[in-house]
Enzyme design. Structure first.
Site, PDB file in Angstrom:
ATOM      1  N   PHE A 285      12.011 -27.023  14.968  1.00  0.00           N
ATOM      2  CA  PHE A 285      11.353 -27.166  16.272  1.00  0.00           C
ATOM      3  C   PHE A 285      12.425 -27.160  17.357  1.00  0.00           C
ATOM      4  O   PHE A 285      13.386 -27.927  17.295  1.00  0.00           O
ATOM      5  CB  PHE A 285      10.549 -28.464  16.271  1.00  0.00           C
ATOM      6  N   CYS A 286      12.270 -26.280  18.357  1.00  0.00           N
ATOM      7  CA  CYS A 286      13.195 -26.212  19.491  1.00  0.00           C
ATOM      8  C   CYS A 286      14.623 -25.988  18.986  1.00  0.00           C
ATOM      9  O   CYS A 286      14.870 -25.052  18.233  1.00  0.00           O
ATOM     10  CB  CYS A 286      13.061 -27.477  20.331  1.00  0.00           C
ATOM     11  N   VAL A 287      15.579 -26.828  19.386  1.00  0.00           N
ATOM     12  CA  VAL A 287      16.961 -26.661  18.921  1.00  0.00           C
ATOM     13  C   VAL A 287      17.030 -26.797  17.407  1.00  0.00           C
ATOM     14  O   VAL A 287      17.889 -26.181  16.756  1.00  0.00           O
ATOM     15  CB  VAL A 287      17.879 -27.695  19.600  1.00  0.00           C
TER      16      VAL A 287
END
Length: 560
Positions: A285-287
């Protein structure tokens, strides 16, 4: 005098000076076409005259179409309505001027951003003397609202951040992050949680979440009715979660490679050992998605393929177009971070404070995430309502300086991750083209942190079977959208499309809109990669990795 220890500092100063000089030249070269400027001036004067005449002759007809001025007190006071109307006219005119600038694109974007910040900050609603709603409340409460506002301000100063929700309502492990589970592994970088199955049988292929280390993991496990973790458990998956430590000075010198090797790769290996599975399914998720992609490509370079399927949620692999965040990133900014917090700094590292990162992200949406709370908390003396997502958003996380500096340079500044062999990670030249497993890629249509077009760009980086789904709303709200609430909609690849186009908007033009949450489409896709059903484990962990403590564990409780 040539002092060897000062050489990196001198190089950094030279780089910063050169970059700042270039930035100033770019800003100085910006200009507005004279005819366009004349038109904007003329229209401004005409509209300002109309507002003045209306305020004198028909003040009751002044209407302000902006939610900051939606309270009846604004329209009931002609002076307030005129003030708000003139403010909006000034703000719109400033924005038109910024949009009309000709010159270097990055310089233009910086001016637009500066104008946006000025406009948001100078709203009359932000000042007690100009806010009729706040003044009325002060009179009605005999000054108690002002007293409460001062108390809220002092409390926020003590805690180091602006309150976006009533934080006293929430406690991690009590009413957020409550899904039962067990910490089965920990090192200096993370704890690994294995969740207690809620079905008699589970899929043979376990599932690992890799959340962003820039935030706490429990965005994926807020409340029982909006928990991604609980949803997966209900679908019969055996679920593991990385819970990153909130770094202190002991990790101030930790690098990107450390997080990949001792974080993501170690989590994959421990999950496989505990479950006995050769391969697992994994989500970033995301980074966390960027880190997971890099880790899997690094493992592939070593001849290892431990993941059967990959899910990327609002993640960058290709940083060609990074949206509004790009205005903050240039050589001078990155070099300054390297010089002060990175491995080349005099102390060999440092901490990027979570509060600084949180403030940066908040000012990307200043009206919604800053000034709205300034008005409510301080001018009106109100306590913001309890909201689990905003409580999580306020629970900030530090980052090790060397990790952060490497990330900035090789992603936002130079976009090296998608250039085969441009960087070496854990001793291996990185090639994201080695990501040949089935991959589910999700983007949020109104995401201002990872623009959905950039999330879609990952379809052109991975080389295995690809599925792309677009959800409504933003970076977080779009992801946390449980099916039971029947909110929003999502888009899937059109039935007649045989191959994903290279262009994101071409994909959208042929996509099919579906009602409700994207979670159902993902669950259907994941089921095909999760293996047969087997008896659920009776206890967490294994002989090698026994239970340490109950979820959510200690690491997530550490404050920045």
């Amino acid at each position: 005098m040539n002092v060897p220890g000062l050489k990196p500092v001198q190089q950094a100063v030279d780089a910063v000076s050169h970059s700042v000089s270039g930035d100033l030249q770019s800003l100085a070269s910006l200009k507005v076409d004279p005819e366009t400027l004349k038109t904007i001036q003329s229209e401004y004067l005409q509209r300002a005259t109309e507002l003045w005449n209306q305020a004198l002759t028909k003040p009751e007809a002044l209407t302000v179409k902006d939610r900051r001025f939606a309270a009846p007190e604004w329209s009931q006071s002609p002076a307030s309505a005129f003030t708000a109307s003139m403010y909006l006219l000034n703000a719109q005119t400033m924005q038109r001027l910024a949009d009309s600038l000709a010159g270097a694109e990055k310089a233009r974007e910086r001016v637009r951003f500066a104008v946006q910040q000025w406009s948001a900050a100078m709203s009359p609603s932000n000042f007690l003397a100009l806010n009729p709603e706040a003044l009325k409340k002060a009179v009605e409460t005999k000054g108690e609202s002002i007293q409460h506002g001062i108390q809220h301000l002092l409390g926020d100063i003590r805690q180091g951040h602006l309150s976006m929700t009533d934080e006293s309502v929430f406690e991690v492990g009590k009413n957020v992050a409550t899904t039962p589970g067990t910490v089965v592994y920990e090192n200096g970088f993370f704890q690994l949680i294995e969740y207690t199955p809620i079905t008699d049988k589970v899929h043979a292929t376990p599932f690992l979440f890799v959340p962003p280390c820039i935030n706490k993991y429990y965005i994926l496990d807020l409340q029982p009715d909006n928990s991604v973790v609980r949803h997966l458990l209900s679908e019969g998956h055996r679920v593991f979660m990385v819970s990153w430590v909130n770094p202190d000075e002991s990790l101030a010198q930790a690098t990107w490679d450390d997080y990949i090797e001792h974080g993501v790769i170690q989590a994959i290996d421990v999950t496989r050992e505990i479950s006995g599975a050769d391969q697992i399914n994994a989500l970033g998720f995301c980074v966390g998605g960027t880190m997971l992609g890099v880790a899997l490509a690094t493992l592939a370079a070593k001849g290892r393929k431990p993941v059967a399927s990959l899910t990327l949620l609002t993640s960058f692999l290709d940083f060609s177009h990074t949206g509004i965040l790009d205005i903050f990133i240039d050589e001078s900014m990155v070099r300054m971070r390297e010089m002060t917090l990175g491995a080349e700094s005099p102390q060999g590292g440092g901490l990027m404070k979570g509060g600084d990162l949180a403030a940066t992200f908040a000012f990307l949406r200043p009206n919604d995430l800053v000034w709205n709370y300034v008005v409510g908390n301080y001018l009106k003396g109100e306590m913001p309502p309890a909201f689990d997502l905003l409580y999580w958003n306020s629970d900030s996380t530090n980052l090790p300086g060397p990790y952060y500096a490497w990330y900035l340079r090789n992603t936002y500044l130079e976009n090296n991750l998608v250039k085969p062999g441009a960087v070496t990670v854990c001793g291996e030249p990185l090639d994201l083209g080695r990501l040949d497993m089935p991959t589910f890629i999700y983007g949020s249509r109104e995401d201002h942190i990872v623009p959905w077009e950039s999330a879609y760009a990952s379809t052109q980086v991975v080389t295995g079977p690809r599925t792309f789904v677009l959800g409504a709303s933003g970076h977080i709200a779009g992801v946390i959208n449980p099916p039971a609430k029947k909110k929003r909609s999502h888009w899937v690849t059109g039935a007649k499309v045989k191959q994903l186009p290279t262009d994101a908007n071409a994909w959208l033009a042929s996509a099919d809109e579906q009602p409700g949450s994207w979670w159902t489409a993902w669950a259907d896709w994941l089921r095909d990669h999760a293996g047969p059903m087997v008896a659920a484990p009776k206890q967490a962990g294994s002989r090698k990795y026994p239970a340490i403590e109950a979820a959510p564990g200690r690491y997530v409780l550490r404050k920045a």
